[in-house]
Write a protein that holds these residues in place. Structure first.
Motif, PDB file in Angstrom:
ATOM      1  N   THR A  54       0.789  -1.276  -0.015  1.00  0.00           N
ATOM      2  CA  THR A  54       0.027   0.001   0.112  1.00  0.00           C
ATOM      3  C   THR A  54       0.883   1.070  -0.194  1.00  0.00           C
ATOM      4  OG1 THR A  54      -1.654   1.180   1.183  1.00  0.00           O
ATOM      5  CG2 THR A  54      -0.293  -0.260   2.727  1.00  0.00           C
ATOM      6  N   ARG A  56      -0.076   4.067   1.317  1.00  0.00           N
ATOM      7  CA  ARG A  56      -0.654   4.689   2.496  1.00  0.00           C
ATOM      8  C   ARG A  56      -0.170   3.992   3.747  1.00  0.00           C
ATOM      9  NH1 ARG A  56      -4.314   4.406  -1.576  1.00  0.00           N
ATOM     10  NH2 ARG A  56      -4.859   2.471  -0.702  1.00  0.00           N
ATOM     11  N   ARG A  58      -0.533   5.126   6.885  1.00  0.00           N
ATOM     12  CA  ARG A  58      -1.582   4.709   7.770  1.00  0.00           C
ATOM     13  C   ARG A  58      -2.165   3.506   7.872  1.00  0.00           C
ATOM     14  NH1 ARG A  58      -0.711   9.837   6.526  1.00  0.00           N
ATOM     15  NH2 ARG A  58      -0.369  11.540   8.288  1.00  0.00           N
ATOM     16  N   GLU A  59      -2.270   2.865   6.914  1.00  0.00           N
ATOM     17  CA  GLU A  59      -3.094   1.390   6.741  1.00  0.00           C
ATOM     18  C   GLU A  59      -2.331   0.440   7.519  1.00  0.00           C
ATOM     19  OE1 GLU A  59      -3.710   0.587   2.733  1.00  0.00           O
ATOM     20  OE2 GLU A  59      -5.248   2.126   2.282  1.00  0.00           O
TER      21      GLU A  59
END
Length: 351
Positions: A54, A56, A58-59
């Protein structure tokens, strides 16, 4: 280079876990959805500063927590190197190397070098050129901080040139300074990539011959703007900007440069990207990854950590045995659901 210890806290589904690793073959073994790949991903993150699953960050944080932690302790020539990463929901991630905070991600590159092969690894062969460019870029960024900086700079210049094209205010005069900047940095990238492919090719051919018992021959070639020297490549890039000017104006996009380049991959002279069987594509991809290990070892003076995520399920028994034999001399971390794939030489870690 060998990872001695991995610690994670509130990372994906792991509340807290500390794992000690053997210097050679390691296997994370457990049922699906137990978090084997998450732990492999944490080692990769410590190597290159991002996830392979990913974009991102924060995932990666456990759903009910505010931040996640990764800590890796690795050893090279008897000296311990540490990487600590904190991923936060509200601020950018922070990275420390040997307890010293770093301000640029380029400072992380090469500290704990990694090579990843996962089910998506076939993208190197059968998907878009962007996947093959990413393969080159991840390796070269771990080899050279200067390459990392050039790649980052090129992306910003390209975005500015494309923004000008989209604005409707582009003409020969306004594009000229961006062309010069793009050609200057782009030439450095192309030279590095072409050299990388040239050096990788004999390693890849050797590993491919090993995996196929010499029955097939693998070839690689860099497909991009011509030239070996910086000035030659720069001239070709500038000529390409002029040649493609009308297309750039019409489509509002830059058509020439290393962001369009590719690797030609052939087996017995046939383009395996388009015409190879799935077995040929898988073997070629694996050979390129094993070759990447050898090349990084030669250039860096230390072997990277080989991360193999759920690869054994994709290989027949003969290729599984070949792969195990090819791991000699490197530290590897393998994820699998079946520990009967391994003998006593593999450090089994139940997840």
């Amino acid at each position: 280079m060998t990872v001695k210890q991995l610690q994670v806290k509130d990372y994906r589904n792991a509340a807290e876990r500390t794992i000690s690793l053997a210097p050679y073959r390691n296997a994370f073994v457990g049922a699906n959805a137990r978090g084997k790949t998450n732990l492999l991903e944490a080692v990769y993150f410590a190597g290159v500063g991002k996830s392979f699953r990913t974009p991102r960050d924060r995932e990666l944080i456990k759903s009910d927590k505010e931040r996640a932690f990764i800590f890796v302790a690795a050893e090279k020539d008897g000296i311990t190197e540490t990487v600590k990463i904190i991923i936060d929901r509200t601020v950018n991630k922070s990275v420390s190397v040997n307890n010293l905070p770093i301000t640029r991600m380029s400072e992380l590159m090469g500290v704990c070098p990694v090579v990843l092969f996962c089910p998506d690894g076939l993208k190197i062969i059968k998907d878009a050129p962007a996947d093959r460019r990413r393969f080159m870029d991840i390796s070269l960024c771990q080899i050279s901080k200067a390459y990392f900086a050039a790649l980052s700079q090129y992306g910003k210049i390209l975005a500015s040139r494309n923004k000008l094209l989209k604005s409707g205010g582009a003409n020969d005069n306004t594009l000229a300074p961006w062309d010069e900047l793009l050609a200057d940095v782009g030439a450095k990238i192309i030279k590095s990539r072409r050299g990388f492919v040239r050096e990788l090719t004999p390693f890849a051919a050797d590993r491919h011959a090993f995996l196929t018992d010499g029955k097939e021959a693998l070839g690689l070639d860099y497909d991009g703007v011509a030239g070996d020297g910086i000035e030659d490549i720069k001239r070709e890039l500038l000529a390409g900007f002029v040649r493609d000017r009308e297309s750039d104006y019409r489509l509002k996009y830059t058509h020439t440069g290393p962001h369009k380049d590719d690797i030609i991959i052939s087996v017995d002279g046939v383009d395996v990207r388009a015409y190879g069987s799935q077995g040929q594509q898988r073997t070629a991809a694996l050979a390129m990854k094993l070759a990447e290990m050898q090349l990084l070892t030669r250039v860096l003076g230390t072997s990277p950590i080989l991360l193999l995520d759920d690869v054994f399920s994709e290989l027949d028994e003969n290729r599984r045995k070949k792969l195990i034999d090819a791991l000699d001399g490197f530290q590897s971390i393998i994820t699998t659901t079946d520990k009967t794939d391994f003998d006593e030489s593999v450090n089994i870690i139940e997840i």
